[in-house]
Design an enzyme around this catalytic site. Structure first.
Site, PDB file in Angstrom:
ATOM      1  N   TYR A   1      -4.748  18.905 -11.715  1.00 54.58           N
ATOM      2  CA  TYR A   1      -5.115  17.778 -10.857  1.00 54.58           C
ATOM      3  C   TYR A   1      -6.062  16.840 -11.612  1.00 54.58           C
ATOM      4  CZ  TYR A   1      -7.140  14.940  -7.190  1.00 54.58           C
ATOM      5  OH  TYR A   1      -7.580  13.866  -6.445  1.00 54.58           O
TER       6      TYR A   1
ATOM      7  N   ILE B   1       0.841  -1.200   0.000  1.00 55.14           N
ATOM      8  CA  ILE B   1       0.000   0.000   0.000  1.00 55.14           C
ATOM      9  C   ILE B   1       0.871   1.244   0.000  1.00 55.14           C
ATOM     10  CG2 ILE B   1      -1.836   1.264   1.186  1.00 55.14           C
ATOM     11  CD1 ILE B   1      -2.590  -1.344   2.613  1.00 55.14           C
TER      12      ILE B   1
ATOM     13  N   LYS C   1      -5.562  12.779 -12.743  1.00 60.17           N
ATOM     14  CA  LYS C   1      -6.486  11.701 -12.401  1.00 60.17           C
ATOM     15  C   LYS C   1      -7.144  11.117 -13.653  1.00 60.17           C
ATOM     16  CE  LYS C   1      -5.824  11.297  -8.023  1.00 60.17           C
ATOM     17  NZ  LYS C   1      -5.246  10.044  -7.474  1.00 60.17           N
TER      18      LYS C   1
ATOM     19  N   VAL D   1     -13.895  12.977   0.097  1.00 64.12           N
ATOM     20  CA  VAL D   1     -13.511  12.148   1.240  1.00 64.12           C
ATOM     21  C   VAL D   1     -12.830  13.059   2.259  1.00 64.12           C
ATOM     22  CG1 VAL D   1     -12.280  10.107   2.040  1.00 64.12           C
ATOM     23  CG2 VAL D   1     -13.082  10.217  -0.328  1.00 64.12           C
TER      24      VAL D   1
ATOM     25  N   ASN E   1      -2.219   4.024  -3.986  1.00 67.13           N
ATOM     26  CA  ASN E   1      -3.038   5.019  -3.297  1.00 67.13           C
ATOM     27  C   ASN E   1      -2.369   6.388  -3.190  1.00 67.13           C
ATOM     28  OD1 ASN E   1      -5.099   5.987  -1.216  1.00 67.13           O
ATOM     29  ND2 ASN E   1      -3.206   6.019  -0.015  1.00 67.13           N
TER      30      ASN E   1
ATOM     31  N   ASP F   1       9.854   8.186  -1.403  1.00 67.09           N
ATOM     32  CA  ASP F   1       9.010   9.115  -2.145  1.00 67.09           C
ATOM     33  C   ASP F   1       8.688   8.465  -3.487  1.00 67.09           C
ATOM     34  OD1 ASP F   1       7.987  11.174  -3.746  1.00 67.09           O
ATOM     35  OD2 ASP F   1       9.307  12.695  -2.889  1.00 67.09           O
TER      36      ASP F   1
END
Length: 250
Positions: A151, A7, A155, A184, A85, A58
């Site tokens: 941004y 993760i 995505k 979120v 993620n 990183d």
């Protein structure tokens, strides 16, 4: 049976919540992030439930990614599930007012970071003809909203890469899925607004936003379907949200 999950962005938000639910279900964890102190705290907490190792690096630094993953202990090298993620948003400006450093940070982490980590892990999945990759996208990868420009572009790239991965890896029996959350309530807005907590809090005011645990529950559901089932693309909004910009606030 899923034994080991990798993760990224595991020190907070969706990544941390996913680690917690995985640990409760006896999934061995490789937790990655930039903040050593937080990684150490989470390792202590979740090691009570499952085997945990951590990697501090990183994702935007390809040498760090390769070196960290190559350093995994032998019993953690066979990765069943990759959760891509790690990601961020910096600024909320019209394209003509955008900050070049913000643009670089988003492209480096949201796109290049996902690619660097995937490149380091996928070859061993193809060797075994098994594996599961879950890419955490955003509704910004489905729609574009005012001042979201770069941004949203990053995505949209995640959305495209998810589709491309699924095509390229199909012959290797590897499942690939993307989950695209709406609003979120995490540290996301605090990072976007560069520590302006009042502005960050206003993003989630007047309605019930999704919580990190909500998305973690969904991720766990997706990866635990029978192997012939692949939930390939999932958009998740809070009930109060209809589009990136339409929210039913009190």
């Amino acid at each position: 049976m899923i034994k080991t999950a990798f993760i990224t962005g595991a020190t907070s938000g969706i990544g941390k919540a996913t680690a917690e639910i995985f640990a409760k279900n006896n999934i061995r964890l490789i937790l990655c992030g930039r903040r050593a102190e937080r990684l150490a705290e989470i390792k202590v907490e979740l090691s009570k439930l499952t085997e945990v190792t951590t990697l501090q690096f990183d994702v935007s630094k390809k040498e760090e990614v390769a070196n960290a993953i190559n350093s995994l202990p032998e019993n953690f090298k066979e990765i069943d599930v990759l959760i891509n993620n790690a990601g961020n948003a910096h600024g909320l400006s019209a394209i003509q007012d955008g900050n070049l450093e913000d643009w670089d940070a988003m492209l480096d982490i949201n796109v290049k970071g996902l690619l660097y980590v995937s490149k380091a892990i996928i070859p061993k999945m193809t060797e075994r003809n098994s594996g599961f990759i879950v890419n955490i996208g955003s509704i910004a990868g489905k729609d574009v909203y005012p001042n979201g420009n770069v941004y949203c572009a990053t995505k949209h790239a995640v959305n495209a890469l998810n589709k491309a991965m699924r095509i390229d890896l199909n012959k290797y029996n590897i499942r690939v899925s993307a989950i695209h959350p709406g609003a979120v309530e995490t540290e996301f807005s605090n990072v976007r607004f560069k520590g302006d907590t009042a502005k960050a809090k206003s993003v989630y005011a007047g309605y019930k936003a999704l919580q990190a645990k909500d998305i973690a529950d969904i991720i766990h559901f997706v990866i635990t379907r029978p192997y012939h089932v692949n939930i390939e693309d999932l958009v998740v909004y809070p009930t109060a949200q209809a589009t990136p910009t339409i929210l039913n606030k009190e």
